[in-house]
Design an enzyme around this catalytic site. Structure first.
Site, mmCIF file in Angstrom:
data_model
loop_
_atom_site.group_PDB
_atom_site.id
_atom_site.type_symbol
_atom_site.label_atom_id
_atom_site.label_comp_id
_atom_site.label_asym_id
_atom_site.label_seq_id
_atom_site.Cartn_x
_atom_site.Cartn_y
_atom_site.Cartn_z
ATOM 1 N N TRP A 1 0.850 -1.202 0.000
ATOM 2 C CA TRP A 1 0.000 0.000 0.000
ATOM 3 C C TRP A 1 0.878 1.241 0.000
ATOM 4 C CZ3 TRP A 1 -4.704 -1.141 -1.249
ATOM 5 C CH2 TRP A 1 -5.677 -0.154 -1.220
ATOM 6 N N ASP B 1 0.103 10.863 -0.160
ATOM 7 C CA ASP B 1 -0.982 11.838 -0.111
ATOM 8 C C ASP B 1 -2.317 11.162 0.209
ATOM 9 O OD1 ASP B 1 -1.300 10.499 -2.616
ATOM 10 O OD2 ASP B 1 -2.433 12.201 -3.375
ATOM 11 N N GLU C 1 -3.398 8.328 -1.777
ATOM 12 C CA GLU C 1 -2.575 7.124 -1.572
ATOM 13 C C GLU C 1 -1.694 6.791 -2.759
ATOM 14 O OE1 GLU C 1 -6.263 4.475 -0.578
ATOM 15 O OE2 GLU C 1 -5.135 4.692 1.275
ATOM 16 N N GLU C 2 -1.295 7.804 -3.504
ATOM 17 C CA GLU C 2 -0.586 7.527 -4.749
ATOM 18 C C GLU C 2 0.801 8.123 -4.851
ATOM 19 O OE1 GLU C 2 -4.403 7.142 -7.713
ATOM 20 O OE2 GLU C 2 -3.498 9.101 -7.424
ATOM 21 N N GLU D 1 -18.643 6.311 -4.898
ATOM 22 C CA GLU D 1 -17.470 7.180 -4.825
ATOM 23 C C GLU D 1 -17.458 8.156 -5.995
ATOM 24 O OE1 GLU D 1 -13.423 5.691 -5.967
ATOM 25 O OE2 GLU D 1 -13.039 5.926 -3.825
HETATM 26 C C1 NOJ Z 1 -5.487 3.730 -6.559
HETATM 27 C C2 NOJ Z 1 -6.370 4.867 -6.215
HETATM 28 O O1 NOJ Z 1 -6.131 5.982 -6.973
HETATM 29 C C3 NOJ Z 1 -6.245 5.154 -4.771
HETATM 30 O O2 NOJ Z 1 -6.847 6.332 -4.416
HETATM 31 C C4 NOJ Z 1 -6.811 3.989 -4.068
HETATM 32 O O3 NOJ Z 1 -6.852 4.216 -2.713
HETATM 33 C C5 NOJ Z 1 -6.003 2.765 -4.384
HETATM 34 N N1 NOJ Z 1 -5.794 2.597 -5.788
HETATM 35 C C6 NOJ Z 1 -6.637 1.524 -3.821
HETATM 36 O O4 NOJ Z 1 -7.923 1.328 -4.313
HETATM 37 C C1 NOJ Z 2 -9.487 5.921 -2.211
HETATM 38 C C2 NOJ Z 2 -9.222 7.341 -1.875
HETATM 39 O O1 NOJ Z 2 -8.282 7.849 -2.770
HETATM 40 C C3 NOJ Z 2 -8.740 7.482 -0.453
HETATM 41 O O2 NOJ Z 2 -8.603 8.832 -0.132
HETATM 42 C C4 NOJ Z 2 -9.707 6.844 0.499
HETATM 43 O O3 NOJ Z 2 -9.184 6.893 1.787
HETATM 44 C C5 NOJ Z 2 -9.987 5.416 0.114
HETATM 45 N N1 NOJ Z 2 -10.354 5.318 -1.270
HETATM 46 C C6 NOJ Z 2 -11.103 4.812 0.947
HETATM 47 O O4 NOJ Z 2 -12.284 5.541 0.775
#
Ligand code: NOJ
Ligand code: NOJ
Length: 623
Positions: free
Chosen positions: A147, A203, A206-207, A431
């Site tokens: 992750w 960030d 998560e990227e 979402e």
């Molecule tokens: C890529 C997405 O852009 C990110 O936001 C997300 O949390 C992860 N994959 C996992 O689904």
């Molecule tokens: C992907 C989003 O980019 C992230 O900000 C969020 O925490 C997870 N999904 C779970 O909702």
């Protein structure tokens, strides 16, 4: 609730500028908001354990991101989503929904426990590193998968939510409870912020790894509010002394035209336009702070310029066909950032609604201060709505004040109307919704954060405002220093955390030669909790970032924690196949004499393995 005549007036004013906020549209919007409010609130509650009807198995007080278990699997609890959700629930409680109090207490309990869970980011003791873990299994146990970690916004966001509730308890004379039970949870998070604010992290999406405006803004608020609460409680907050430096960093994201959302480590294709710069000010919002405050409130001239730049980016019909033909002074569908490819990059409900909230917050600040100031920086934002706008300060006695306020309110409402348009009849919010025809919901269904963003937006729209937190004397240091204060951490046992002690860890580097096809992954499974105790579902993933044809390397430095008295690690490598096919697990059971563990949180590698997979290779299921 605005009266019909106000709406009509706003509509007429806006009509003069070419917008079409018709009376009927306005009435329909009010109806939608009325219907959606209880649906959204219930949507949140349905996703919180242990009683949420859509999330059986979720732990007490844990917010599940979405009930969706595949494509995408969001059946986890994220610290960020949970803290932002509770920020809104605590608001709802403070504005009169007293029934939410037991749930808030469950949240405190759940977070106190999560803080102590050892995870791939680290542990609570001795150095707090585990607090940066972004997500956990629905039952609160560690998530071992690869992750983007650590993510450093979780601890400050959680602190902000807990301080919000603590301030209420203090006002009710329950200072002792705050000091003994809740402050220890907050103190861990603040210590984490003080120690790691200047270290890179992922960030909120998560990227990307680096520094992120959203994270910095939350960090700053947490330290300032933390200092205030500590003072009330008569306790020290060593970490809080870092606040001025965090504020210094916060200023540096401005590039003269807009807020560069992230300072990214490594190569990337981003121009820096990102919703994180709109969502950050919602967290930092203080209606009593002046608009030129360096805390960068929604109404700050730079933030208004940034808001316009962000929104305009998504007006491009080549990027977002959904927004084609919508005039400059009307709300549109908004996504994370223009280069987004996640589910092909679509608008998000929480960002479209967050942008409405942003504008309502801006209006609230003007109302508090009694004037609107237009600077050369923010002028283009105003001109989109009010072509006659010019630089100056307009008090409530000036007609321009009321015209602009009405236009911005209409503009805000038009973002809510966009979300209304793309919300299905049953009120459920996923979402995202497709940027192309048929513009239908996509990605995680019933996203908790989407529902929370609706409720939060409506609080501001109704004029329900958060408490003030910005001190009168904020000053930005003249030079920024990347400092850090070493934190002390302790389990918040009064709140329900187990009394964990410093775990004894042996870092072992596993390197494995294994040729794989795209979509196949490798794990280590074995007789340690770190390796899932032989359960493949929680095995430890290896990484392929150094994989080449010549050297098909899978590797990870694994912080091994052994069961009391066990020194011999028994383990196997396992291939996870695509398309839901069976795992391929080695027959041989490998053995490693685990090097003496250490309790100092060090990352030093104590042993290395260099091995080759034994057994058959996998093959793609071709799905
Ligand atoms: C890529 C997405 O852009 C990110 O936001 C997300 O949390 C992860 N994959 C996992 O689904
Ligand atoms: C992907 C989003 O980019 C992230 O900000 C969020 O925490 C997870 N999904 C779970 O909702």
């Amino acid at each position: 609730m605005p009266s019909i005549s106000n709406l009509a007036l706003a509509g007429l004013l806006a009509a003069g500028q070419g917008a079409s906020a018709s009376l009927i549209g306005a009435v329909q919007l009010e109806r939608f908001i009325k219907q959606e409010t209880p649906i959204a609130l219930q949507g949140i509650l349905d996703n919180i354990g242990p009683n949420g009807v859509k999330v059986p198995g979720a732990g007490r007080g844990l917010v599940i991101a979405s009930p969706s278990k595949s494509n995408p699997d969001y059946f986890f609890t994220w610290s960020r989503d949970a803290a932002l959700t509770f920020r809104t629930l605590i608001d709802d409680f403070l504005f009169g929904n007293k029934g939410l109090e037991p749930l808030i207490n469950d949240y405190i309990y759940g977070q106190a426990r999560l803080q102590t869970v050892s995870n791939p980011s680290g542990t609570l003791l001795p150095n707090g590193a585990g607090l940066g873990e972004p997500k956990y299994m629905a039952d609160g146990s560690r998530y071992n998968g690869n992750w983007g970690r650590p993510q450093r916004d979780g601890p400050p966001l959680r602190a902000i939510s807990l301080i919000q509730y603590s301030n209420y308890l203090v006002s009710k004379g329950q200072t002792d409870r705050v000091r003994d039970e809740i402050w220890p949870v907050i103190a861990n998070d603040l210590a984490y912020v003080g120690q790691y604010w200047n270290a890179t992290g992922f960030d909120l999406w998560e990227e990307v790894n680096g520094a992120s405006f959203f994270t910095t803004q939350a960090q700053y608020r947490s330290l300032v509010e933390g200092a205030t609460l500590a003072k009330t409680l008569g306790l020290p907050c060593t970490a809080c002394s870092e606040a001025p430096q965090v504020l210094c960093l916060l200023q540096s994201y401005w590039n003269g035209k807009f807020i560069t959302a992230n300072f990214i480590q490594g190569s990337h294709n981003r121009r820096g336009v990102d919703a994180n710069t709109v969502l950050g000010p919602l967290v930092a919002f203080d209606p009593a702070a002046p608009c030129d405050s360096p805390t960068l409130q929604p109404c700050h001239p730079r933030m208004l310029a940034n808001f316009k730049n962000f929104v305009d980016t998504f007006r491009d019909p080549a990027l977002y066909p959904i927004n084609k033909g919508i005039p400059q002074n009307k709300g549109i569908a908004l996504g994370r950032y223009p280069e987004d490819i996640y589910f092909n990059g679509n608008p998000w409900y929480l960002i479209t609604l967050g942008s409405a909230e942003y504008l309502y917050a801006t209006i609230a600040s003007w109302e508090k201060s009694g004037s609107i100031t237009i600077t050369s920086t923010s002028l283009p934002f105003f001109k989109d709505l009010y072509p006659l706008g010019r630089v100056g300060t307009f008090g409530k006695l000036h007609p321009a004040y009321h015209i602009i306020k009405g236009l911005v309110k209409t503009y805000a409402d038009s973002f809510v109307a966009v979300s209304q348009k793309y919300t299905p009849e049953n009120g459920m919010m996923a979402e995202q919704f497709l940027k192309v025809e048929p513009f239908t919901p996509i990605s995680a269904a019933n996203l908790t954060w989407s529902f929370a963003s609706f409720v939060g937006m409506n609080h501001r729209r109704q004029g329900h405002l958060p408490a003030s937190w910005v001190p009168k004397d904020v000053a930005v240091p003249s030079t920024c220093v990347g400092s850090s204060v070493k934190g002390t951490y302790a389990p918040a046992t009064q709140a329900g955390a187990p009394n964990v002690t410093i775990p004894c860890i042996s870092n072992v580097l596993f390197q494995l030669n294994a040729s794989t096809y795209y979509g196949e992954n490798l794990y280590v499974v074995g007789n340690s909790p770190t390796l899932g105790n032989w359960d493949l579902e929680t095995a430890y993933p290896l990484m392929s970032s150094n994989y080449t044809a010549e050297r098909p390397l899978w590797y990870a430095t694994i912080p091994l924690e052994m069961e009391e008295g066990v020194t011999e690690l028994r383990y196997k490598y396992a291939r996870q196949q695509d398309c839901g096919q069976e795992w391929i697990v080695e027959e041989v059971e490998r053995v490693l004499e685990v090097p003496a563990c250490v309790k100092d949180g060090s990352e030093e590698v104590l042993a290395e393995r260099d091995e080759a997979f034994e057994g058959p290779g996998g093959s793609s299921g071709g799905c």
